[in-house]
Each structure stands twice: as C-alpha cells, then as structure tokens.
Design an enzyme around this catalytic site. Structure first.
Site, PDB file in Angstrom:
ATOM      1  N   LYS A 267      15.231 -17.404 -31.070  1.00  0.00           N
ATOM      2  CA  LYS A 267      16.129 -16.663 -31.958  1.00  0.00           C
ATOM      3  C   LYS A 267      15.582 -15.261 -32.200  1.00  0.00           C
ATOM      4  CE  LYS A 267      17.723 -20.628 -34.755  1.00  0.00           C
ATOM      5  NZ  LYS A 267      19.166 -20.516 -34.500  1.00  0.00           N
ATOM      6  N   ARG A 341      21.736 -31.289 -32.347  1.00  0.00           N
ATOM      7  CA  ARG A 341      22.551 -32.355 -31.740  1.00  0.00           C
ATOM      8  C   ARG A 341      21.694 -33.261 -30.861  1.00  0.00           C
ATOM      9  NH1 ARG A 341      26.381 -27.866 -29.101  1.00  0.00           N
ATOM     10  NH2 ARG A 341      25.568 -26.804 -30.939  1.00  0.00           N
TER      11      ARG A 341
HETATM   12  N1  BES Z   1      20.014 -24.468 -36.976  1.00  0.00           N
HETATM   13  C1  BES Z   1      20.931 -23.751 -36.170  1.00  0.00           C
HETATM   14  C2  BES Z   1      22.276 -23.510 -36.856  1.00  0.00           C
HETATM   15  C3  BES Z   1      22.256 -22.607 -38.043  1.00  0.00           C
HETATM   16  C4  BES Z   1      22.367 -21.237 -37.875  1.00  0.00           C
HETATM   17  C5  BES Z   1      22.182 -23.115 -39.309  1.00  0.00           C
HETATM   18  C6  BES Z   1      22.374 -20.412 -38.978  1.00  0.00           C
HETATM   19  C7  BES Z   1      22.186 -22.287 -40.414  1.00  0.00           C
HETATM   20  C8  BES Z   1      22.291 -20.929 -40.242  1.00  0.00           C
HETATM   21  C9  BES Z   1      21.189 -24.501 -34.880  1.00  0.00           C
HETATM   22  O1  BES Z   1      20.121 -25.249 -34.397  1.00  0.00           O
HETATM   23  C10 BES Z   1      21.496 -23.484 -33.840  1.00  0.00           C
HETATM   24  O2  BES Z   1      20.628 -22.728 -33.514  1.00  0.00           O
HETATM   25  N2  BES Z   1      22.740 -23.483 -33.356  1.00  0.00           N
HETATM   26  C11 BES Z   1      23.159 -22.550 -32.402  1.00  0.00           C
HETATM   27  C12 BES Z   1      23.973 -23.275 -31.379  1.00  0.00           C
HETATM   28  C13 BES Z   1      24.253 -22.469 -30.145  1.00  0.00           C
HETATM   29  C14 BES Z   1      22.974 -22.232 -29.376  1.00  0.00           C
HETATM   30  C15 BES Z   1      25.253 -23.223 -29.307  1.00  0.00           C
HETATM   31  C16 BES Z   1      23.991 -21.500 -33.117  1.00  0.00           C
HETATM   32  O3  BES Z   1      24.711 -21.844 -34.081  1.00  0.00           O
HETATM   33  O4  BES Z   1      23.901 -20.326 -32.762  1.00  0.00           O
HETATM   34 MN    MN Z   2      18.821 -24.095 -33.163  1.00  0.00          MN
END
Ligand code: BES
Ligand code: MN
Ligand code: ZN
Length: 490
Positions: A267, A341
C-alpha cells in the site's frame, strides 16, 4: 483508563450540577418537577433567553449561582425509547465532560428502570477513551467530570436492568481496546492471549497455530501470513448457553489482520497506519462473544477469528501464486492486498465443516470500495438468505448501528474467474465490495450466511453519533448481540 464512575441513586448526591430532560414544545414537562419551583421559573427564563427548543439530544448548560443546570432536549417525550434515551444521555455527557464540574446528577425520576439502565450504558460508551499510552501531562487534560449519578425511582430495578447492558458494555469496550492497540502490541499471539483470558467468564477458547492449520490444509489463510515474523493463529471461541448444549449454534467469523501493509502488493505510505484496525471484524466477534457469555445468553454461539499479519518479505506470498484452500478450491492470488477474503475463506469453511451452525455471519474491514459505495455511516450487508439479512437489518436499527443490504448478483462471478485456478482473489474495480463478497460465498458451502463489510464504520476520525467517540467504534457488537437477543434465545 480514566473513566467516570457512574451510579444509580434515589437522590442527587451532589447538587452542583443537575441535568433534567425537557420535552419539545412543553412549558411544564417532567424535568422541571425535579427542581424546586423558584429554580424552575429561573431556568425557564434562562432557557427562553437562549432560544432552547428541547430538540432531542441538544443539551444546554446553564451556569447559575445556586447550582448549574443542564437542560437536555428530549424531543417528543411520548416516543422516548431506549435509543432516544441513549442519544440524550450521551449528548449530556459531551456537554458536561469538560465543563469544570466533577459531579453530575441526571434526573430520571418518572422514567422506567430500563430507560435509566440505557442512560448509564450510553454515558459509559460516550466516555470511552483509549489513553493508556498517555503520560501524566496528557492524562491531566482528561475530562473534568468524574462522577455521574443517575437519579431514578427504583435503584434496585435499574441495577437489575443494567446487568445485561453491563455485559454488552464490556464486550464493546474490549472490542474498542483491541482495535485501538497498535500492531507492535497487538499481533496474532498477543491478541489470542487476550481472548484466552476470557475463559474466566465461561468462554471456551482454543488457539490453533500454524502447524495445526497446515494439517487442516488452510493454505489460503496461511499464505497471507508467510511474510510475517509473527505466527498466524485461528482462535475458536464457544459459548454454550442454550438449555441443550447440543443445540445447533449460531456462528460469527471475523477478519483479524493485525496489520495490513498490502504485502508485496504494498500500500502507499500515506494512511497506512490505519491498517492497524484491519482486525475490526474479529474484534466485533470477540466483543459479541464476551457480551453473550457475560450476560449468560441462552444460546450456543461460536466465534472464530483468523489472525494474521500481512507483510512484505523474502518469504512473502507473490502476486500470481496459487494456493489451495481447506475446501479444496484453488485460488490465484493476483493481489496480495486482497488478503482478508483469503483469511475468511478458510475460517468460514472450517466453521461450517466443524460446527454445522444455523447460520454464519462474518465481519470484516474488507474493501475500500465499501467506503466509496456507502460513505462512513453504513456497513454493507451481503447475504444468501433474505430472512437472515432482514433480521440483521432489524437488529442493527434497534441499537444505533446503520447497515445497508447489498446485492450478490451471480453474473458478476465471472469477474473472479481465473485462467489458471478455480478462482482469483480480485475482481477488478467495478463492484469491488460485491466481488469480494461473491468470493467469500464460495466458501460457505450453502450455509445460511451473511457478510458485513465494516470498512466504513470500524473506525471514525470524528464523533458522528454521541455514543461513539472518535477512534475505534466497536461496530458490530451491538448488532450481533441484539440479533441473538431478539431471535435466537430461549
Ligand atoms: N483492509 C483493506 C480494506 C480497507 C481499506 C479497509 C481501507 C479499511 C480502509 C483490504 O485488505 C484491502 O486492501 N482491500 C483492497 C482490495 C483490492 C486490492 C481488490 C482495497 O480495498 O483496495
Ligand atoms: Mn489489504
Ligand atoms: Zn485488509
């Protein structure tokens, strides 16, 4: 942590600051009868001078020489239910907390024991602070309000009504504490240890480590933790409170990513610190189990949380890797940041395989897309079962937690098809929260199931409702507890 002491009483123990609830549009409402008539007249003129309307939850502090009075708007008093009382009491707290007064009496004579008990719960929830890492200088800046007494007709009845709410409070506070902890303190092992401590209230807690999960074939969950120095854990909680200990249980499953860097699909630095709360779903499950055990709920309930840390490392899982889940399904891991997931896939499968529950509800801070879809005030609910989805909606409404049902259209399944495995872990930008839910559905094996994407609501940077201060919300504990209480006990 510095929290006010809140007690029931038949008379105000300290008269320096007295709060009364006033009804909308009424000149002479219940609240005034707690004051002697000369004071009531003085307060009335002070209130009309400031244009006080008695709008529900609007509180006005009136400093006067004979003792301060806080007038709290009750709105239409004929519709004053538990939710309204919570809003009123929590708003009162915020107006008084830093007023300089150390003691506050809230007059609730003429209100039921149930309403008085909810006022106390709301005061506690509003006063929640996570200040364990503050030094003395910062602790000294804590709210001045130290003692609150809720004046009611029947103290014993109010205390009895408060017993289950006290258990609920403990569950919510524990969930908020877990979510607030930074990831150097709260990681899978230390988290599991904290849950284990709740065996003292009758929860059965098992902790599975990596060797046990290997044996079960949980390579979807284990793959996420490969880059971390911390061992992944699966924690299984059981509360067997039904008359028949063999009765089919209800089950709650939570995403417990103690820190989500994204892994190799790392990230951006900005805001990454928020990902300490990527275990909010698991905290809601733990908090619910603590509340159910604490109030000795007449239900058999299972709580399962998958605890992992998602880190980049020489041993970390790579984009393109293929893993086999416990169910036998193979998964192409296109993006290592879609890790929640992967954790839930094995936790859900394990849950239905071992416990054959009536239903499973999973909670997860699963997708940023959920925030894009619903904003910060709603959690999304996805379900393969209309009845379960409706019950969740009804439960959440009764406890000041907002949920909104989302669709699970089969035609979007093709977005998560893989060219090399059974399924892939991302479905592209369109409907990102839905394809995540469709992914999870592959692992429920037909069990009635609902998924709550709590990414929007697990944490709040500002106080949006008076019972939920900024920071960790504990979202989900109240809804799940209410769901059990309304539909699955007895
Ligand atoms: N933990 C994150 C989702 C999240 C993002 C929760 C911001 C709270 C605030 C999750 O693991 C994630 O990174 N999801 C990705 C999925 C994508 C790679 C398909 C996302 O939401 O960008
Ligand atoms: Mn994630
Ligand atoms: Zn995550």
């Amino acid at each position: 942590m510095s929290q006010p002491i809140i007690t029931f009483a038949t008379k105000p123990t300290d008269k320096s600051c007295l709060a009364v609830i006033l009804g909308e549009g009424e000149t002479q409402s219940k609240g005034f009868s707690a004051l002697d008539s000369a004071v009531a007249e003085e307060i009335k003129s002070l209130l009309s001078a400031v244009g006080f309307k008695a709008t529900r939850g609007k509180a006005q502090l009136l400093n006067r020489s004979g003792g301060a009075v806080v007038a709290v708007g009750g709105g239409d008093l004929t519709t004053l239910d538990t939710v309204a009382m919570e809003t009123i009491a929590a708003s009162l707290y915020h107006v008084t907390k830093a007023s300089g007064f150390e003691a506050l009496s809230l007059d609730l004579t003429g209100y039921s024991a149930e309403l008085a008990a909810h006022a106390v719960l709301a005061l506690h929830l509003a006063a929640y602070r996570f200040d364990k890492y503050f030094g003395q200088a910062k602790l000294d800046k804590a709210p001045t309000l130290k003692n609150i007494n809720v004046v009611c007709d029947d103290v014993a009845a109010a205390e009895t009504a408060y017993v289950p709410l006290g258990a609920l409070r403990e569950g919510i506070v524990f969930a908020r504490d877990l979510v607030s902890e930074p990831a150097n303190i709260l990681y899978p092992q230390s988290y599991a240890d904290r849950v284990k401590a709740y065996e003292s209230i009758g929860l059965k807690v098992e902790i599975l480590g990596e060797p046990e999960m290997e044996k079960l074939g949980m390579h979807s969950l284990l793959g996420v933790g490969l880059g971390s120095r911390k061992e992944s854990k699966l924690v299984v909680m059981q509360w067997l409170g039904a008359l028949d200990q063999k009765a089919q249980p209800v089950a709650f499953v939570g995403k417990g990513v103690t820190f989500d860097t994204g892994g190799i699909s790392i990230k951006p630095a900005e805001g990454m610190e928020d990902m300490k709360w990527d275990m909010g779903g698991s905290a809601a499950v733990v908090g619910t189990m603590v509340a159910l055990a604490g109030r000795k709920a007449k239900v058999n309930a299972i709580g399962i949380i998958g605890l992992v840390e998602n880190m980049p490392d020489g041993n970390a899982q790579r984009p393109g890797d293929v893993v086999k889940a416990m169910s036998g399904t193979t998964i192409e891991v296109i993006n290592t940041d879609a890790e929640g997931r992967l954790v839930l896939a094995d936790a859900l499968w394990y849950c239905q395989d071992r416990f054959k529950p009536q239903f499973m509800i999973d909670l997860a801070t699963l997708t940023g897309a959920m925030i894009i879809a619903l904003g910060m005030d709603y959690a999304g609910v996805f379900s393969n079962n209309d009845e379960l989805a409706e019950k969740i909606g009804e439960a959440s409404k009764s406890v000041l937690e907002n949920t909104w049902r989302m669709p699970l259209p089969a035609q979007y399944e093709k977005q998560i098809d893989s060219k090399i495995a059974d399924i892939r872990n991302i479905g592209g930008r369109p409907a990102g929260s839905i394809t995540a839910a469709l992914f999870l559905q592959r692992f429920v094996n037909g069990t009635p199931w609902a998924h709550m994407d709590i990414a929007p609501v697990a944490w709040t940077n500002e106080q949006r409702i008076p019972t939920v201060p900024e920071g960790a919300t504990g979202f989900g504990v109240r809804t799940l507890n209410a769901l059990v209480a309304k539909f699955y006990e007895g």
